[in-house]
Design a protein around this motif. Structure first.
Motif, PDB file in Angstrom:
ATOM      1  N   GLN A 124     121.931  65.780  39.872  1.00 61.88           N
ATOM      2  CA  GLN A 124     122.433  64.643  40.648  1.00 61.88           C
ATOM      3  C   GLN A 124     122.944  63.543  39.723  1.00 61.88           C
ATOM      4  O   GLN A 124     122.569  62.381  39.835  1.00 61.88           O
ATOM      5  CB  GLN A 124     121.346  64.106  41.584  1.00 61.88           C
ATOM      6  CG  GLN A 124     120.923  65.131  42.639  1.00 61.88           C
ATOM      7  CD  GLN A 124     119.918  64.578  43.624  1.00 61.88           C
ATOM      8  OE1 GLN A 124     119.066  63.770  43.285  1.00 61.88           O
ATOM      9  NE2 GLN A 124     120.003  65.037  44.855  1.00 61.88           N
ATOM     10  N   ASP A 125     123.816  63.943  38.808  1.00 63.72           N
ATOM     11  CA  ASP A 125     124.435  63.013  37.870  1.00 63.72           C
ATOM     12  C   ASP A 125     125.059  61.851  38.647  1.00 63.72           C
ATOM     13  O   ASP A 125     125.914  62.046  39.507  1.00 63.72           O
ATOM     14  CB  ASP A 125     125.526  63.753  37.070  1.00 63.72           C
ATOM     15  CG  ASP A 125     126.031  62.949  35.898  1.00 63.72           C
ATOM     16  OD1 ASP A 125     126.290  61.751  36.077  1.00 63.72           O
ATOM     17  OD2 ASP A 125     126.165  63.512  34.793  1.00 63.72           O
ATOM     18  N   PRO A 126     124.639  60.599  38.362  1.00 63.96           N
ATOM     19  CA  PRO A 126     125.149  59.447  39.124  1.00 63.96           C
ATOM     20  C   PRO A 126     126.646  59.214  38.950  1.00 63.96           C
ATOM     21  O   PRO A 126     127.269  58.533  39.763  1.00 63.96           O
ATOM     22  CB  PRO A 126     124.342  58.270  38.559  1.00 63.96           C
ATOM     23  CG  PRO A 126     123.915  58.721  37.198  1.00 63.96           C
ATOM     24  CD  PRO A 126     123.681  60.193  37.332  1.00 63.96           C
ATOM     25  N   ASP A 127     127.225  59.760  37.877  1.00 61.27           N
ATOM     26  CA  ASP A 127     128.652  59.572  37.638  1.00 61.27           C
ATOM     27  C   ASP A 127     129.495  60.659  38.288  1.00 61.27           C
ATOM     28  O   ASP A 127     130.727  60.657  38.165  1.00 61.27           O
ATOM     29  CB  ASP A 127     128.943  59.568  36.130  1.00 61.27           C
ATOM     30  CG  ASP A 127     128.259  58.406  35.411  1.00 61.27           C
ATOM     31  OD1 ASP A 127     128.193  57.316  36.010  1.00 61.27           O
ATOM     32  OD2 ASP A 127     127.786  58.592  34.282  1.00 61.27           O
ATOM     33  N   LEU A 128     128.840  61.588  38.989  1.00 61.09           N
ATOM     34  CA  LEU A 128     129.565  62.727  39.553  1.00 61.09           C
ATOM     35  C   LEU A 128     129.215  62.881  41.024  1.00 61.09           C
ATOM     36  O   LEU A 128     128.062  63.109  41.371  1.00 61.09           O
ATOM     37  CB  LEU A 128     129.188  63.998  38.791  1.00 61.09           C
ATOM     38  CG  LEU A 128     130.187  65.153  38.817  1.00 61.09           C
ATOM     39  CD1 LEU A 128     131.471  64.766  38.099  1.00 61.09           C
ATOM     40  CD2 LEU A 128     129.590  66.386  38.167  1.00 61.09           C
ATOM     41  N   GLU A 129     130.204  62.719  41.883  1.00 61.82           N
ATOM     42  CA  GLU A 129     129.987  62.898  43.315  1.00 61.82           C
ATOM     43  C   GLU A 129     129.689  64.369  43.614  1.00 61.82           C
ATOM     44  O   GLU A 129     130.318  65.260  43.046  1.00 61.82           O
ATOM     45  CB  GLU A 129     131.232  62.467  44.096  1.00 61.82           C
ATOM     46  CG  GLU A 129     131.508  60.976  44.079  1.00 61.82           C
ATOM     47  CD  GLU A 129     130.495  60.180  44.879  1.00 61.82           C
ATOM     48  OE1 GLU A 129     129.913  60.739  45.831  1.00 61.82           O
ATOM     49  OE2 GLU A 129     130.260  59.008  44.535  1.00 61.82           O
ATOM     50  N   LYS A 130     128.742  64.597  44.506  1.00 64.87           N
ATOM     51  CA  LYS A 130     128.395  65.965  44.869  1.00 64.87           C
ATOM     52  C   LYS A 130     129.340  66.441  45.963  1.00 64.87           C
ATOM     53  O   LYS A 130     128.963  66.614  47.130  1.00 64.87           O
ATOM     54  CB  LYS A 130     126.941  66.049  45.325  1.00 64.87           C
ATOM     55  CG  LYS A 130     126.392  67.476  45.347  1.00 64.87           C
ATOM     56  CD  LYS A 130     124.894  67.482  45.562  1.00 64.87           C
ATOM     57  CE  LYS A 130     124.328  68.896  45.499  1.00 64.87           C
ATOM     58  NZ  LYS A 130     122.859  68.927  45.657  1.00 64.87           N
ATOM     59  N   ASP A 131     130.598  66.640  45.565  1.00 62.77           N
ATOM     60  CA  ASP A 131     131.600  67.116  46.509  1.00 62.77           C
ATOM     61  C   ASP A 131     132.485  68.154  45.838  1.00 62.77           C
ATOM     62  O   ASP A 131     132.195  68.608  44.720  1.00 62.77           O
ATOM     63  CB  ASP A 131     132.422  65.947  47.065  1.00 62.77           C
ATOM     64  CG  ASP A 131     133.139  65.152  45.965  1.00 62.77           C
ATOM     65  OD1 ASP A 131     133.350  65.699  44.862  1.00 62.77           O
ATOM     66  OD2 ASP A 131     133.498  63.988  46.223  1.00 62.77           O
ATOM     67  N   ALA A 132     133.570  68.527  46.498  1.00 62.31           N
ATOM     68  CA  ALA A 132     134.418  69.606  45.986  1.00 62.31           C
ATOM     69  C   ALA A 132     135.370  69.158  44.883  1.00 62.31           C
ATOM     70  O   ALA A 132     135.977  70.005  44.219  1.00 62.31           O
ATOM     71  CB  ALA A 132     135.224  70.210  47.143  1.00 62.31           C
ATOM     72  N   VAL A 133     135.503  67.857  44.663  1.00 68.27           N
ATOM     73  CA  VAL A 133     136.511  67.353  43.723  1.00 68.27           C
ATOM     74  C   VAL A 133     136.367  67.930  42.311  1.00 68.27           C
ATOM     75  O   VAL A 133     137.329  68.489  41.769  1.00 68.27           O
ATOM     76  CB  VAL A 133     136.515  65.810  43.686  1.00 68.27           C
ATOM     77  CG1 VAL A 133     137.460  65.307  42.596  1.00 68.27           C
ATOM     78  CG2 VAL A 133     136.937  65.256  45.041  1.00 68.27           C
ATOM     79  N   PRO A 134     135.191  67.824  41.656  1.00 69.43           N
ATOM     80  CA  PRO A 134     135.089  68.387  40.301  1.00 69.43           C
ATOM     81  C   PRO A 134     135.271  69.902  40.273  1.00 69.43           C
ATOM     82  O   PRO A 134     135.827  70.453  39.316  1.00 69.43           O
ATOM     83  CB  PRO A 134     133.680  67.987  39.842  1.00 69.43           C
ATOM     84  CG  PRO A 134     132.928  67.692  41.090  1.00 69.43           C
ATOM     85  CD  PRO A 134     133.936  67.155  42.050  1.00 69.43           C
ATOM     86  N   PHE A 135     134.825  70.577  41.335  1.00 69.75           N
ATOM     87  CA  PHE A 135     135.029  72.029  41.417  1.00 69.75           C
ATOM     88  C   PHE A 135     136.526  72.355  41.518  1.00 69.75           C
ATOM     89  O   PHE A 135     137.000  73.306  40.900  1.00 69.75           O
ATOM     90  CB  PHE A 135     134.300  72.603  42.636  1.00 69.75           C
ATOM     91  CG  PHE A 135     132.815  72.708  42.481  1.00 69.75           C
ATOM     92  CD1 PHE A 135     132.252  73.753  41.747  1.00 69.75           C
ATOM     93  CD2 PHE A 135     131.974  71.775  43.048  1.00 69.75           C
ATOM     94  CE1 PHE A 135     130.873  73.866  41.603  1.00 69.75           C
ATOM     95  CE2 PHE A 135     130.595  71.877  42.907  1.00 69.75           C
ATOM     96  CZ  PHE A 135     130.048  72.914  42.182  1.00 69.75           C
ATOM     97  N   ASN A 136     137.242  71.560  42.284  1.00 74.94           N
ATOM     98  CA  ASN A 136     138.677  71.804  42.444  1.00 74.94           C
ATOM     99  C   ASN A 136     139.448  71.561  41.158  1.00 74.94           C
ATOM    100  O   ASN A 136     140.451  72.221  40.890  1.00 74.94           O
ATOM    101  CB  ASN A 136     139.241  70.932  43.575  1.00 74.94           C
ATOM    102  CG  ASN A 136     138.864  71.443  44.951  1.00 74.94           C
ATOM    103  OD1 ASN A 136     138.540  72.613  45.116  1.00 74.94           O
ATOM    104  ND2 ASN A 136     138.903  70.573  45.933  1.00 74.94           N
TER     105      ASN A 136
END
Length: 263
Positions: free
Chosen positions: A123-135
């Motif tokens: 649960q890295d605070p700088d990384l939203e838990k959504d599809a954006v980084p995966f995309n």
């Protein structure tokens, strides 16, 4: 005499080096590093000075350089940001993952995927838990030259489903994988069936409440165009009919991303 380069100036100049000819990539990277040295020597970071864009622009140069040590260089940028007490954001961390994907090997893909999943688990605070980084990772994979890029992309889609929530494949995820499969179907008929399967998964996900997986005209048209070229005639005719019916159903249900004139 009070005129001096600001963060926007540095970011703009650094960003321009991402467009250099590949044979000049090594020189471009060194120039970018010298610009960062100058930046760090001239700025006192405070609440009014945001230099994150400069590091993000530098990471983009590293990724596009194609240099074998791109991953290490982007990691070094993260350290330099911390040393400057600059605001951290998810974009630079995602750049590390993108750098792994750009290397094209099975090993680098696995490292990038595992790093991203670890960030999600932590649960890295700088990384939203959504599809954006995966995309971002998915896009880098599909634009690469790896002979396994379709398999890697599908493996990543499975990982997204396992993470769940907003990290599940969304419209952009499905558009990218289906578009890639439709373009490659001329060389591999199996890709046609995979593309249709992804459309089916997309429709199921949306029907089950994942609003971000709402299909649009583009994804339907990719499938229709692919099926029109198919040599699997009987199967393709049946798949075409079902695709058109699914498209019409979306229009009937009020999906404004699917326009009636494409049916």
């Amino acid at each position: 005499e009070n005129v001096r380069p600001d963060a926007v100036s540095f970011s703009s100049v650094i960003r321009s080096y991402s467009k250099v000819d590949p044979k000049d990539a090594s020189i471009a990277v060194e120039k970018v590093m010298r610009l960062l040295d100058e930046l760090e020597g001239s700025f006192i970071v405070d609440s009014d000075t945001n230099i994150s864009s400069c590091y993000n622009a530098a990471a983009n140069v590293m990724i596009k350089s194609g240099l074998p040590d791109a991953v290490d260089r982007v990691k070094e940028l993260v350290k330099r940001m911390k040393n400057m007490d600059a605001d951290q954001d998810g974009r630079l961390k995602t750049s590390i993952i993108e750098a792994y994907a750009s290397q094209g090997s099975r090993e680098s893909f696995q490292e990038g995927k595992e790093l991203l999943l670890k960030m999600m688990d932590d649960q890295d605070p700088d990384l939203e838990k959504d599809a954006v980084p995966f995309n971002i990772l998915l896009n880098a994979i599909l634009k690469g030259n790896s002979t396994e890029k379709i398999e890697q992309a599908e493996e990543l889609m499975v990982a997204m489903d396992k993470v769940g929530g907003n990290a599940r494949p969304d419209l952009l995820s499905f558009n990218m994988i289906i578009s890639a499969l439709s373009r490659s179907s001329a060389k591999d008929s199996e890709h046609e069936q995979k593309a249709v399967g992804h459309l089916r998964n997309m429709l199921k996900s949306y029907t089950n409440g994942h609003e971000k997986a709402k299909p649009d005209s583009f994804v339907f048209n990719c499938i229709i165009s692919m099926l029109a070229r198919s040599k699997q005639h009987e199967w393709a005719d049946n798949a075409m009919y079902r695709t058109l019916m699914a498209m019409e159903s979306q229009v009937t249900r009020g999906n404004k991303l699917v326009t009636p004139d494409t049916i």
